[in-house]
Design an enzyme around this catalytic site. Structure first.
Site, PDB file in Angstrom:
ATOM      1  N   LYS A  41       0.227 -10.718   5.930  1.00 53.33           N
ATOM      2  CA  LYS A  41      -0.954 -10.483   6.728  1.00 53.33           C
ATOM      3  C   LYS A  41      -2.105  -9.967   5.877  1.00 53.33           C
ATOM      4  CE  LYS A  41       2.145  -8.677  10.228  1.00 53.33           C
ATOM      5  NZ  LYS A  41       2.580  -7.406  10.847  1.00 53.33           N
ATOM      6  N   GLY A  42      -1.781  -9.513   4.670  1.00 52.37           N
ATOM      7  CA  GLY A  42      -2.745  -8.775   3.870  1.00 52.37           C
ATOM      8  C   GLY A  42      -4.025  -9.517   3.526  1.00 52.37           C
ATOM      9  N   GLU A  65      -4.318 -14.367  -1.698  1.00 48.34           N
ATOM     10  CA  GLU A  65      -3.379 -13.250  -1.551  1.00 48.34           C
ATOM     11  C   GLU A  65      -4.153 -11.929  -1.640  1.00 48.34           C
ATOM     12  OE1 GLU A  65      -0.842 -11.804  -0.639  1.00 48.34           O
ATOM     13  OE2 GLU A  65       0.800 -11.891  -2.081  1.00 48.34           O
ATOM     14  N   ASP A  66      -3.614 -10.886  -1.031  1.00 42.31           N
ATOM     15  CA  ASP A  66      -4.322  -9.604  -1.066  1.00 42.31           C
ATOM     16  C   ASP A  66      -4.230  -8.949  -2.439  1.00 42.31           C
ATOM     17  OD1 ASP A  66      -1.606  -9.017  -0.867  1.00 42.31           O
ATOM     18  OD2 ASP A  66      -1.794  -7.696   0.865  1.00 42.31           O
ATOM     19  N   ASP A 123       0.778  -7.565  -7.576  1.00 41.34           N
ATOM     20  CA  ASP A 123       1.383  -6.302  -8.005  1.00 41.34           C
ATOM     21  C   ASP A 123       2.457  -6.634  -9.047  1.00 41.34           C
ATOM     22  OD1 ASP A 123       1.953  -3.556  -7.950  1.00 41.34           O
ATOM     23  OD2 ASP A 123       3.344  -3.751  -6.285  1.00 41.34           O
ATOM     24  N   LYS A 138      -3.011  -5.390 -10.040  1.00 45.50           N
ATOM     25  CA  LYS A 138      -2.545  -4.188 -10.759  1.00 45.50           C
ATOM     26  C   LYS A 138      -1.763  -4.650 -11.982  1.00 45.50           C
ATOM     27  CE  LYS A 138      -1.444  -1.465  -6.604  1.00 45.50           C
ATOM     28  NZ  LYS A 138      -0.307  -0.912  -5.849  1.00 45.50           N
ATOM     29  N   VAL A 147      -3.172   1.371  -2.467  1.00 49.67           N
ATOM     30  CA  VAL A 147      -4.415   1.254  -1.712  1.00 49.67           C
ATOM     31  C   VAL A 147      -4.182   0.657  -0.325  1.00 49.67           C
ATOM     32  CG1 VAL A 147      -5.909   1.083  -3.740  1.00 49.67           C
ATOM     33  CG2 VAL A 147      -4.911  -0.998  -2.771  1.00 49.67           C
ATOM     34  N   ASP A 180      -2.074  -2.617   4.036  1.00 50.04           N
ATOM     35  CA  ASP A 180      -1.516  -1.617   4.955  1.00 50.04           C
ATOM     36  C   ASP A 180      -0.610  -0.617   4.253  1.00 50.04           C
ATOM     37  OD1 ASP A 180       0.647  -3.532   4.469  1.00 50.04           O
ATOM     38  OD2 ASP A 180       1.703  -2.445   6.030  1.00 50.04           O
ATOM     39  N   ARG A 210      -5.053  -1.583   8.064  1.00 47.81           N
ATOM     40  CA  ARG A 210      -5.495  -2.937   7.699  1.00 47.81           C
ATOM     41  C   ARG A 210      -6.951  -3.181   8.095  1.00 47.81           C
ATOM     42  NH1 ARG A 210      -1.147  -6.052   5.977  1.00 47.81           N
ATOM     43  NH2 ARG A 210       0.824  -5.712   7.040  1.00 47.81           N
TER      44      ARG A 210
HETATM   45  P1  IMP Z   1       4.373  -8.294  -5.502  1.00 48.62           P
HETATM   46  O1  IMP Z   1       5.384  -9.330  -5.201  1.00 48.62           O
HETATM   47  O2  IMP Z   1       4.979  -7.040  -6.050  1.00 48.62           O
HETATM   48  O3  IMP Z   1       3.236  -8.764  -6.375  1.00 48.62           O
HETATM   49  O4  IMP Z   1       3.887  -7.815  -4.086  1.00 48.62           O
HETATM   50  C1  IMP Z   1       2.638  -7.897  -3.619  1.00 48.62           C
HETATM   51  C2  IMP Z   1       2.702  -7.375  -2.207  1.00 48.62           C
HETATM   52  O5  IMP Z   1       3.052  -5.981  -2.169  1.00 48.62           O
HETATM   53  C3  IMP Z   1       1.331  -7.470  -1.622  1.00 48.62           C
HETATM   54  O6  IMP Z   1       1.136  -8.695  -0.972  1.00 48.62           O
HETATM   55  C4  IMP Z   1       1.281  -6.279  -0.693  1.00 48.62           C
HETATM   56  O7  IMP Z   1       1.767  -6.641   0.572  1.00 48.62           O
HETATM   57  C5  IMP Z   1       2.219  -5.257  -1.295  1.00 48.62           C
HETATM   58  N1  IMP Z   1       1.457  -4.234  -2.057  1.00 48.62           N
HETATM   59  C6  IMP Z   1       1.469  -4.039  -3.387  1.00 48.62           C
HETATM   60  N2  IMP Z   1       0.674  -3.027  -3.751  1.00 48.62           N
HETATM   61  C7  IMP Z   1       0.102  -2.572  -2.610  1.00 48.62           C
HETATM   62  C8  IMP Z   1      -0.851  -1.527  -2.331  1.00 48.62           C
HETATM   63  O8  IMP Z   1      -1.362  -0.799  -3.195  1.00 48.62           O
HETATM   64  N3  IMP Z   1      -1.168  -1.357  -1.015  1.00 48.62           N
HETATM   65  C9  IMP Z   1      -0.648  -2.117  -0.015  1.00 48.62           C
HETATM   66  N4  IMP Z   1       0.242  -3.112  -0.240  1.00 48.62           N
HETATM   67  C10 IMP Z   1       0.613  -3.326  -1.527  1.00 48.62           C
HETATM   68 MG    MG Z   2       0.873  -8.889   1.348  1.00 48.69          MG
END
Ligand code: IMP
Ligand code: MG
Length: 177
Positions: free
Chosen positions: A40-41, A96-97, A100, A128, A150, A156, A162
């Site tokens: 949803k991000g 994508e939001d 990470d 990040k 964040v 969220d 959100r």
């Molecule tokens: P990844 O697979 O670790 O890159 O995950 C990314 C997902 O983790 C994002 O789509 C977010 O839903 C969640 N996420 C990572 N960091 C944050 C943050 O700082 N705030 C909120 N959601 C986060």
């Molecule tokens: Mg997300």
């Protein structure tokens, strides 16, 4: 009550989105873009960004859940996948939001490639770099963050925050994800 520290105001976000849209418009020229929006991000990010693009755009949605809480390699599952999801032969822009660890995006990029997309690019509101565990590249990034958690503008903490129009650090929240 959680303490929020504003990192990017609504104005800063909208200004950056205009720059991103211009860059994307230049790169794609007059080609059609198939936007794959990760729910949803990326909801508000996609809604604002796509309205700034000069290209013909079609929109599809996917919802993914990442279970990377353990120290395993991370496990991504498709939570929702639009039935008529079609990317074959298309120029796909994944929206994508936040990038990470990279586990979620790596999964989705591979999936879209397997489904025969002509090209796949990634556009993230936030990145990040310090937390990357999988080599996946975002072609378009709104803002680079250090290792902070964040919320807002789609992001969220336990489904809250959100709908904030800005991005804020959750100061006494969960700490680094
Ligand atoms: P990844 O697979 O670790 O890159 O995950 C990314 C997902 O983790 C994002 O789509 C977010 O839903 C969640 N996420 C990572 N960091 C944050 C943050 O700082 N705030 C909120 N959601 C986060
Ligand atoms: Mg997300």
């Amino acid at each position: 009550m959680a303490k929020l520290k504003v990192l990017y105001t609504e104005r800063q976000i909208q200004d950056r989105l205009r720059e991103l849209a211009q860059q994307i418009g230049q790169d794609y020229q007059d080609r059609s873009i198939t936007a794959v929006v990760v729910l949803k991000g990326a909801l508000f990010f996609a809604a604002d960004l796509l309205r700034l693009l000069p290209n013909p755009v079609s929109v599809q949605f996917v919802e993914l859940k990442s279970y990377a809480g353990t120290e395993s390699s991370g496990d991504v599952r498709i939570h929702y996948w639009q039935e008529e999801f079609q990317v074959g032969g298309r120029d796909v822009l994944i929206i994508e939001d936040i990038l990470d660890t990279g586990i979620t995006l790596d999964f989705l990029v591979r999936k879209v490639e397997q489904m025969g997309a002509r090209s796949v690019r990634v556009c993230c509101l936030l990145e990040k770099p310090a937390r990357r565990r999988v080599a996946v590249q975002a072609h378009y990034v709104g803002f680079i963050l250090s290792d902070v958690f964040v919320v807002g503008y789609g992001l969220d903490y336990e489904e809250r925050y959100r709908n904030l129009s800005y991005i804020a650090q959750l100061e006494d929240g969960p700490g680094p994800a």
